[in-house]
Scaffold this active site. Structure first.
Site, PDB file in Angstrom:
ATOM      1  N   LYS A  47     -21.311  44.935 -29.940  1.00 29.41           N
ATOM      2  CA  LYS A  47     -20.147  45.803 -30.167  1.00 29.41           C
ATOM      3  C   LYS A  47     -20.218  46.414 -31.551  1.00 29.41           C
ATOM      4  O   LYS A  47     -20.063  47.621 -31.722  1.00 29.41           O
ATOM      5  CB  LYS A  47     -18.864  44.970 -30.010  1.00 29.41           C
ATOM      6  CG  LYS A  47     -17.605  45.793 -29.930  1.00 29.41           C
ATOM      7  CD  LYS A  47     -16.367  44.893 -29.873  1.00 29.41           C
ATOM      8  CE  LYS A  47     -16.259  44.178 -28.538  1.00 29.41           C
ATOM      9  NZ  LYS A  47     -15.213  43.144 -28.546  1.00 29.41           N
ATOM     10  N   ARG A 117     -12.070  41.613 -33.885  1.00 31.55           N
ATOM     11  CA  ARG A 117     -12.717  41.622 -32.566  1.00 31.55           C
ATOM     12  C   ARG A 117     -14.025  40.861 -32.607  1.00 31.55           C
ATOM     13  O   ARG A 117     -14.815  41.017 -33.522  1.00 31.55           O
ATOM     14  CB  ARG A 117     -13.032  43.063 -32.147  1.00 31.55           C
ATOM     15  CG  ARG A 117     -11.941  44.031 -32.440  1.00 31.55           C
ATOM     16  CD  ARG A 117     -12.401  45.468 -32.206  1.00 31.55           C
ATOM     17  NE  ARG A 117     -12.709  45.743 -30.823  1.00 31.55           N
ATOM     18  CZ  ARG A 117     -13.256  46.892 -30.418  1.00 31.55           C
ATOM     19  NH1 ARG A 117     -13.596  47.834 -31.297  1.00 31.55           N
ATOM     20  NH2 ARG A 117     -13.490  47.080 -29.146  1.00 31.55           N
ATOM     21  N   GLY A 126     -14.821  40.297 -21.835  1.00 28.39           N
ATOM     22  CA  GLY A 126     -13.637  39.469 -21.693  1.00 28.39           C
ATOM     23  C   GLY A 126     -13.859  38.006 -22.014  1.00 28.39           C
ATOM     24  O   GLY A 126     -12.985  37.179 -21.806  1.00 28.39           O
ATOM     25  N   MET A 128     -14.684  36.650 -25.047  1.00 25.42           N
ATOM     26  CA  MET A 128     -14.353  36.204 -26.397  1.00 25.42           C
ATOM     27  C   MET A 128     -12.990  36.762 -26.754  1.00 25.42           C
ATOM     28  O   MET A 128     -12.385  37.465 -25.979  1.00 25.42           O
ATOM     29  CB  MET A 128     -15.414  36.708 -27.366  1.00 25.42           C
ATOM     30  CG  MET A 128     -16.810  36.324 -26.942  1.00 25.42           C
ATOM     31  SD  MET A 128     -17.230  34.663 -27.422  1.00 25.42           S
ATOM     32  CE  MET A 128     -17.400  34.923 -29.161  1.00 25.42           C
ATOM     33  N   ARG A 361     -21.022  50.542 -24.758  1.00 28.62           N
ATOM     34  CA  ARG A 361     -22.100  49.595 -24.467  1.00 28.62           C
ATOM     35  C   ARG A 361     -22.753  50.022 -23.156  1.00 28.62           C
ATOM     36  O   ARG A 361     -22.166  50.807 -22.405  1.00 28.62           O
ATOM     37  CB  ARG A 361     -21.550  48.177 -24.323  1.00 28.62           C
ATOM     38  CG  ARG A 361     -20.563  48.049 -23.183  1.00 28.62           C
ATOM     39  CD  ARG A 361     -19.972  46.659 -23.102  1.00 28.62           C
ATOM     40  NE  ARG A 361     -18.789  46.698 -22.251  1.00 28.62           N
ATOM     41  CZ  ARG A 361     -17.776  45.853 -22.334  1.00 28.62           C
ATOM     42  NH1 ARG A 361     -17.770  44.909 -23.235  1.00 28.62           N
ATOM     43  NH2 ARG A 361     -16.753  45.943 -21.517  1.00 28.62           N
ATOM     44  N   HIS A 484     -10.698  43.242 -14.815  1.00 22.29           N
ATOM     45  CA  HIS A 484     -11.577  42.100 -15.100  1.00 22.29           C
ATOM     46  C   HIS A 484     -12.312  41.645 -13.845  1.00 22.29           C
ATOM     47  O   HIS A 484     -13.534  41.459 -13.839  1.00 22.29           O
ATOM     48  CB  HIS A 484     -10.731  40.968 -15.682  1.00 22.29           C
ATOM     49  CG  HIS A 484     -11.505  39.725 -15.969  1.00 22.29           C
ATOM     50  ND1 HIS A 484     -11.539  38.670 -15.085  1.00 22.29           N
ATOM     51  CD2 HIS A 484     -12.310  39.384 -16.998  1.00 22.29           C
ATOM     52  CE1 HIS A 484     -12.313  37.728 -15.592  1.00 22.29           C
ATOM     53  NE2 HIS A 484     -12.782  38.132 -16.748  1.00 22.29           N
ATOM     54  N   ARG A 595     -47.447  31.252  10.697  1.00 16.49           N
ATOM     55  CA  ARG A 595     -47.396  29.826  11.030  1.00 16.49           C
ATOM     56  C   ARG A 595     -47.402  29.702  12.544  1.00 16.49           C
ATOM     57  O   ARG A 595     -46.393  29.976  13.184  1.00 16.49           O
ATOM     58  CB  ARG A 595     -46.105  29.210  10.496  1.00 16.49           C
ATOM     59  CG  ARG A 595     -45.907  29.316   9.001  1.00 16.49           C
ATOM     60  CD  ARG A 595     -44.532  28.732   8.671  1.00 16.49           C
ATOM     61  NE  ARG A 595     -44.326  28.575   7.244  1.00 16.49           N
ATOM     62  CZ  ARG A 595     -43.773  29.491   6.467  1.00 16.49           C
ATOM     63  NH1 ARG A 595     -43.382  30.651   6.983  1.00 16.49           N
ATOM     64  NH2 ARG A 595     -43.597  29.263   5.180  1.00 16.49           N
ATOM     65  N   SER A 815     -55.424  30.174  -0.215  1.00 18.45           N
ATOM     66  CA  SER A 815     -54.013  30.525  -0.266  1.00 18.45           C
ATOM     67  C   SER A 815     -53.259  29.294  -0.739  1.00 18.45           C
ATOM     68  O   SER A 815     -53.352  28.237  -0.121  1.00 18.45           O
ATOM     69  CB  SER A 815     -53.532  30.955   1.129  1.00 18.45           C
ATOM     70  OG  SER A 815     -52.172  31.296   1.065  1.00 18.45           O
ATOM     71  N   ASP A 820     -45.995  22.561  -0.477  1.00 21.19           N
ATOM     72  CA  ASP A 820     -46.680  21.270  -0.379  1.00 21.19           C
ATOM     73  C   ASP A 820     -47.375  20.914  -1.683  1.00 21.19           C
ATOM     74  O   ASP A 820     -47.371  19.763  -2.102  1.00 21.19           O
ATOM     75  CB  ASP A 820     -47.710  21.290   0.765  1.00 21.19           C
ATOM     76  CG  ASP A 820     -47.083  20.793   2.076  1.00 21.19           C
ATOM     77  OD1 ASP A 820     -46.311  19.827   2.010  1.00 21.19           O
ATOM     78  OD2 ASP A 820     -47.371  21.376   3.131  1.00 21.19           O
ATOM     79  N   CYS A 883     -48.662  31.567  -0.729  1.00 18.89           N
ATOM     80  CA  CYS A 883     -47.834  31.830   0.441  1.00 18.89           C
ATOM     81  C   CYS A 883     -46.635  30.886   0.521  1.00 18.89           C
ATOM     82  O   CYS A 883     -45.948  30.827   1.518  1.00 18.89           O
ATOM     83  CB  CYS A 883     -48.656  31.759   1.715  1.00 18.89           C
ATOM     84  SG  CYS A 883     -49.338  30.123   2.018  1.00 18.89           S
ATOM     85  N   TYR A 903     -52.869  38.402  -4.519  1.00 15.90           N
ATOM     86  CA  TYR A 903     -51.650  38.817  -3.831  1.00 15.90           C
ATOM     87  C   TYR A 903     -50.639  37.669  -3.795  1.00 15.90           C
ATOM     88  O   TYR A 903     -50.991  36.504  -4.012  1.00 15.90           O
ATOM     89  CB  TYR A 903     -51.953  39.277  -2.401  1.00 15.90           C
ATOM     90  CG  TYR A 903     -52.420  38.154  -1.502  1.00 15.90           C
ATOM     91  CD1 TYR A 903     -51.490  37.379  -0.793  1.00 15.90           C
ATOM     92  CD2 TYR A 903     -53.765  37.842  -1.362  1.00 15.90           C
ATOM     93  CE1 TYR A 903     -51.900  36.323   0.008  1.00 15.90           C
ATOM     94  CE2 TYR A 903     -54.189  36.799  -0.574  1.00 15.90           C
ATOM     95  CZ  TYR A 903     -53.248  36.040   0.107  1.00 15.90           C
ATOM     96  OH  TYR A 903     -53.646  34.995   0.879  1.00 15.90           O
TER      97      TYR A 903
HETATM   98  P1  ADP Z   1     -13.353  42.864 -25.357  1.00 14.68           P
HETATM   99  O1  ADP Z   1     -14.708  42.570 -25.863  1.00 14.68           O
HETATM  100  O2  ADP Z   1     -12.733  41.753 -24.626  1.00 14.68           O
HETATM  101  O3  ADP Z   1     -13.293  44.168 -24.640  1.00 14.68           O
HETATM  102  P2  ADP Z   1     -12.245  44.199 -27.641  1.00 14.68           P
HETATM  103  O4  ADP Z   1     -12.596  43.720 -28.990  1.00 14.68           O
HETATM  104  O5  ADP Z   1     -12.993  45.374 -27.183  1.00 14.68           O
HETATM  105  O6  ADP Z   1     -12.407  43.001 -26.636  1.00 14.68           O
HETATM  106  O7  ADP Z   1     -10.714  44.477 -27.695  1.00 14.68           O
HETATM  107  C1  ADP Z   1      -9.766  44.293 -26.681  1.00 14.68           C
HETATM  108  C2  ADP Z   1      -8.959  45.561 -26.507  1.00 14.68           C
HETATM  109  O8  ADP Z   1      -8.331  45.972 -27.705  1.00 14.68           O
HETATM  110  C3  ADP Z   1      -9.799  46.705 -26.047  1.00 14.68           C
HETATM  111  O9  ADP Z   1      -9.077  47.458 -25.086  1.00 14.68           O
HETATM  112  C4  ADP Z   1      -9.999  47.502 -27.304  1.00 14.68           C
HETATM  113  O10 ADP Z   1     -10.244  48.848 -27.028  1.00 14.68           O
HETATM  114  C5  ADP Z   1      -8.676  47.294 -28.024  1.00 14.68           C
HETATM  115  N1  ADP Z   1      -8.839  47.417 -29.457  1.00 14.68           N
HETATM  116  C6  ADP Z   1      -9.686  46.715 -30.229  1.00 14.68           C
HETATM  117  N2  ADP Z   1      -9.629  47.114 -31.517  1.00 14.68           N
HETATM  118  C7  ADP Z   1      -8.721  48.103 -31.568  1.00 14.68           C
HETATM  119  C8  ADP Z   1      -8.237  48.939 -32.626  1.00 14.68           C
HETATM  120  N3  ADP Z   1      -8.700  48.831 -33.871  1.00 14.68           N
HETATM  121  N4  ADP Z   1      -7.310  49.854 -32.306  1.00 14.68           N
HETATM  122  C9  ADP Z   1      -6.857  49.960 -31.044  1.00 14.68           C
HETATM  123  N5  ADP Z   1      -7.276  49.220 -30.020  1.00 14.68           N
HETATM  124  C10 ADP Z   1      -8.217  48.296 -30.259  1.00 14.68           C
HETATM  125 MG    MG Z   2     -13.861  45.808 -25.358  1.00 14.48          MG
HETATM  126 MG    MG Z   3     -10.972  40.464 -24.917  1.00 15.85          MG
END
Ligand code: ADP
Ligand code: MG
Ligand code: MG
Length: 927
Positions: A47, A117, A126, A128, A361, A484, A595, A815, A820, A883, A903
């Site tokens: 990120k 973050r 989702g 962390m 990403r 999610h 076989r 082969s 086995d 095989c 093969y």
């Molecule tokens: P995840 O990896 O679980 O997506 P994020 O770090 O991306 O977690 O953040 C969770 C949510 O908060 C996301 O929707 C992200 O866009 C929003 N968010 C994170 N930082 C900011 C920020 N500085 N301003 C506004 N929204 C944010």
């Molecule tokens: Mg995010």
């Molecule tokens: Mg999150």
């Protein structure tokens, strides 16, 4: 004003840089050795690295800074103490952020707010924790109201901070927070969060603070510096949170990478109807089409979209709602795709019509989309063919070849009123049939017991992932295509139907209902079927059918590119013409293993096979075999025709003969039953018949007893049978060669190869070679025509591998029967081992993996390598293949490539996977 947090011992900075501003990518690269993009991601997290990169590209990203994964690892390694210098650098970076934005953390007159973050090297959606709106407290809240004149907005933001801080940093359970909001909405008679007013949010905020106090015994921290410090710490700690650990275990991500922490200026999407927040993919992640795919909400912040709290709007609507921001968004998406040369998954927020990018990403996608996007991007000149091949994981191909519901089965279910949902969000394609369960723990438990389950939830959360992994399918009533549930399902290739809002799901009572002509209720343990490709849900078990490979144009293109680069041949294990035809359609270049015993098990043949086994003299046995010969010949003709122009390797009879007879226990039981029945018969003919049956069964029983072995796996089977009862081999060889001559007469190009199982000594090969030569000579003379054939052996016991040079003197091909060979090398019998200890061995890490699934390269693999080397020394053109089931396992295929096999041979459905895996191996070797 911010005081420096007191709980940190301000250690002496040791000169190491733990913190980088988003615009300092050059400094990061200067520090790294080697300075590859992978290394950047390893240091800044995925990120963070992409936030830096977007900043460098001039894309609008709210300014901020990143604390490195090195800091996280130092922290986790040293009793959870920030490494010396980190906190000082963090506060210094904060000062710079304040200069940049002209705001100050904690200053009511011009307050700065930041998010904290997480972000690891590999994206873990989702998994962390994130805290938004750090910097809000009672004072800055008032200041922000004075600035914006919008108390509703301010208290909505404040409660978000308190809620996330409580849940993420202080470990207060989240449900009571959500429940209280629900209660407040009920009291107010409103349905949506946005309909609540300033004073409601103020009360909610106060209530949340009270919850924190009563749960933790301390006040919600008002000091923004302390908020930031605690949040940083919480993100570091979340690396070893249960969710993250589960996720890493499920996806095979290492546990020692650590997470970075991104501190970023907050932009507010909840400032009213000229603001909003959304998530989008630059291409359709379900089918791969080149179109924007995503959703957004006006007047919302952070995870509202993903959490499925309100029903979102499709991204195209943004053009109408906020046209300028939309136009800019489209441009940025293009720019990102061209830059990363990959489909992107982006998060954005619009604050008062101004667009800000918060994340990009590489997007997760279904197998189908992965293939289409890879092929399209080659055609768009974004990537080359080899890159395209590497972008598709061989296992993903398997998903495209998975069964689908047949149209007829669906129609039938519809007529019977069993279609519960006609069209919800088709979030992750595929057909799934399973028992409804209503929570992740039950899903996991039942899944462990081997029951197929479909997890049914209003929506899913990161804590549900362990249950989702155990499920065959996922069904939710809330949330859209980027919820999610949808994202996780696609990642694991699990079929999912989301947002089926006509379902009334009652998790507490473990039931869901839907109003059709009458009310239909589905309880925990009831069968349901979901079609993640269409968004339909059915009651009961629907039948499935094979997919149509011919229509998979992109897959066929990709595989044709794979064929250009791979060195390994790909053959199929097939016993019937219909399997051979299918294998050939899927790209098999011959049959690596037929076989012959499977033909013996056919219902109409088994009695004759039994007659042969029961024969008390050689003469009787031969006459039974004579009845079998035309049948076998017919089978082989079919195979040869299906494989016109390609080799067909046929293995002589392998299993111990008792497998063709009823089991001992069965016979004893039957006999006892019969004897009881006889007492109730009256007519003489009835009794006579019954007595004859008793005698027949007693004869079989005697034979079964005679054939009984303590260890049949190591007993009279394989080539030992051919030596003890040569007439069986004679018959089979005759059938093979007669079939070959016959099809040759019809113009078929035929390449029969005769293979001997279980060889352990060269003399076995010599002995059977004599039978082969005599029989061939006779057949060719009788028929007045001959065919070329090859003679070879399986290598499936260690002695064969160890004496491969001797064997290669007789055999033209090897082969490796790795099922086995694995059993005999480890000295364990598979069927017993898997039930008794193998699972535990793998769970406890005594074995790195189940050696029957993934080839044990260090042990079994070493035997294979030795055998190839010594075999080829004697016979340089020795053909070598594998095989066993490993022939279709991508990792084992990579080994086969390196070991120099000619093969692999696998089941027909795995042929496309093997083609791709073989290409991966060849490309990776070259780079
Ligand atoms: P995840 O990896 O679980 O997506 P994020 O770090 O991306 O977690 O953040 C969770 C949510 O908060 C996301 O929707 C992200 O866009 C929003 N968010 C994170 N930082 C900011 C920020 N500085 N301003 C506004 N929204 C944010
Ligand atoms: Mg995010
Ligand atoms: Mg999150």
């Amino acid at each position: 004003m911010t005081k420096p947090a007191t709980r940190i011992k301000a250690g002496k900075p040791d000169g190491k840089q733990w913190v980088y501003m988003f615009d300092a990518l050059e400094a990061v690269e200067a520090y790294l050795q080697p300075k590859t993009w992978d290394e950047v991601k390893a240091l800044l997290g995925g990120k963070g690295a992409n936030l830096f990169e977007m900043t460098r590209l001039g894309i609008p990203v709210p300014p901020g800074f990143t604390v490195t994964t090195e800091a996280c690892n130092a922290y986790l390694a040293h009793d959870r103490q920030f490494p010396p210098g980190q906190w000082e650098q963090e506060t210094a970076a904060l000062r710079r952020l304040e200069e940049k934005t002209g705001k100050r953390l904690g200053d009511p007159s011009r307050p700065l707010f930041v998010s904290c973050r997480s972000g690891a090297r590999f994206s873990m959606p989702g998994m962390m924790d994130t805290v938004l709106n750090i910097g809000l407290n009672d004072e800055t809240a008032k200041g922000l109201i004075a600035l914006t004149g919008d108390p509703r907005f301010v208290y909505d933001s404040y409660r978000r901070l308190v809620q996330m801080f409580g849940a993420v940093v202080l470990g207060v359970p989240d449900e009571p927070f959500e429940d209280f909001i629900e209660k407040m909405k009920k009291n107010r008679g409103v349905r949506l969060d946005v309909e609540l007013e300033a004073e409601d949010w103020l009360r909610i905020t106060a209530h949340f603070k009270g919850q924190i106090k009563s749960y933790t015994g301390r006040e919600f921290p008002q000091d923004p510096g302390e908020q930031l410090e605690m949040a940083t710490r919480a993100v570091f700690n979340s690396w070893f949170g249960k969710r993250a650990v589960d996720y890493r275990n499920a996806t095979g991500i290492r546990h020692d990478l650590g997470t970075a922490v991104n501190i970023q200026t907050v932009v507010f999407g909840n400032l009213g109807d000229h603001s909003g927040t959304g998530v989008a993919f630059t291409r359709n992640p379900v089918n791969g089409d080149k179109e924007l795919y995503g959703d957004y909400l006006l007047n919302a912040q952070g995870e509202d979209v993903v959490a499925g709290i309100r029903n979102t709007l499709p991204i195209n609507n943004l053009q109408r709602d906020l046209p300028e921001a939309y136009a800019e968004f489209i441009q940025i998406c293009d720019k990102l795709e061209n830059h990363f040369r990959e489909m992107q998954d982006v998060e954005f927020t619009i604050e008062n019509r101004r667009l800000w990018m918060l994340q990009t990403r590489d997007g997760k996608r279904t197998a189908r989309a992965a293939i289409k996007i890879a092929v399209d991007m080659v055609q768009e000149d974004l990537i080359d063919k080899k890159q395209a091949i590497l972008r598709v994981n061989p296992e993903q191909v398997d998903m495209l070849l998975h069964p689908q519901f047949s149209a007829a089965a669906k129609e039938q279910a519809r007529i019977e009123g069993r279609r519960l949902v006609k069209k919800a969000v088709n979030a992750s394609p595929g057909a799934a049939v399973g028992l409804a369960v209503f929570d992740a723990d039950t899903a996991e438990k039942w899944g462990r017991e081997g029951k197929p389950v479909i997890m049914v939830r209003p929506e899913t959360k990161p804590d549900d992932v362990h249950g989702m992994i155990a499920s065959k399918g996922i069904l939710t009533s809330h949330g859209g295509a980027t919820s999610h549930a949808a994202v996780v399902a696609r990642q694991f290739g699990t079929p999912a139907v989301c947002g089926a809002d006509i379902l009334n799901i009652d998790v507490e009572h473990r039931i869901f209902s839907v109003q059709k002509e009458s009310l239909i209720e589905v309880r925990e343990g009831d069968w349901i079927s979901i079609d993640g490709g269409t968004g339909e849900v059915f009651l009961g078990k629907l039948e499935t059918q094979d997919p149509d490979f011919e229509r998979e144009i992109e897959l066929k293109t990709l595989l044709s590119w794979a064929d250009e680069v791979r060195r390994l041949g790909v053959l199929a294990n097939a016993d019937y013409p219909k399997d051979a035809e299918r294998a050939r359609r899927l790209g098999a270049e011959g049959i690596g293993l037929c076989r012959t015993e499977h033909m013996f098990f056919e219902e109409d043949r088994l009695p004759t096979v039994q007659e042969m086994i029961m024969a008390t003299s050689r003469g009787r046995r031969i006459s039974a075999l004579e009845k079998l010969r035309p049948m076998q010949r017919g089978d082989f003709e079919g195979l040869f025709r299906a494989m016109d122009g390609l080799p067909v390797i046929i293995r002589l009879l392998d299993p111990p003969l008792h497998e063709f007879l009823p089991s001992y226990d069965h016979l004893v039981q039957d006999l006892a039953d019969l004897k009881v029945q006889i007492q109730h018969f009256h007519t003489l003919s009835e009794i006579d018949q019954a007595l004859a049956e008793v005698r027949r069964k007693e004869d079989i029983l005697t034979r079964v007893e005679a054939l009984k072995e303590a260890n049949p796996m190591l007993g009279l089977r394989g080539d030992r049978l051919s030596i003890v009862m040569p007439e069986i081999s004679e018959m089979q060889i005759r059938a093979i060669l007669e079939a070959a001559v016959r099809v040759k007469r019809d113009g078929v190009e035929v390449y029969p190869e005769i293979m001997i199982p279980l060889t352990s000594h060269v003399n076995e090969l010599k002995y059977i070679r004599k039978i082969l030569d005599t029989t061939a000579k006779a057949v060719f003379e009788e028929m007045g025509e001959s065919v070329d054939f090859k003679y070879g052996t399986m290598i499936e016991v260690p002695r064969a591998a160890l004496t491969a040079d001797e064997l290669a003197g007789e055999a033209e091909f090897f082969s490796f029967g790795t099922n086995d060979l694995t059993q005999t090398t480890f000295g364990i019998s598979r069927d017993d081992a898997e039930a008794k200890f193998l699972i535990k061995y793998v769970e406890d890490g005594i074995l790195p993996q189940n050696p029957f699934q993934q080839l044990d390269t260090l042990g079994v693999g070493k035997l294979i390598e030795m055998a190839i080397t010594s075999g080829r020394r004697v016979r340089p053109d020795l053909q070598v293949g594998i095989c066993g089931e490993h022939g279709g396992d991508p990792q084992s295929i990579a080994f086969c490539h390196q070991a120099g096999l000619n093969y692999v041979s696998c089941s027909p459905f795995r042929v496309p996977i093997a083609r791709l895996a073989a290409a991966h191996a060849a490309i990776k070797e070259a780079t």
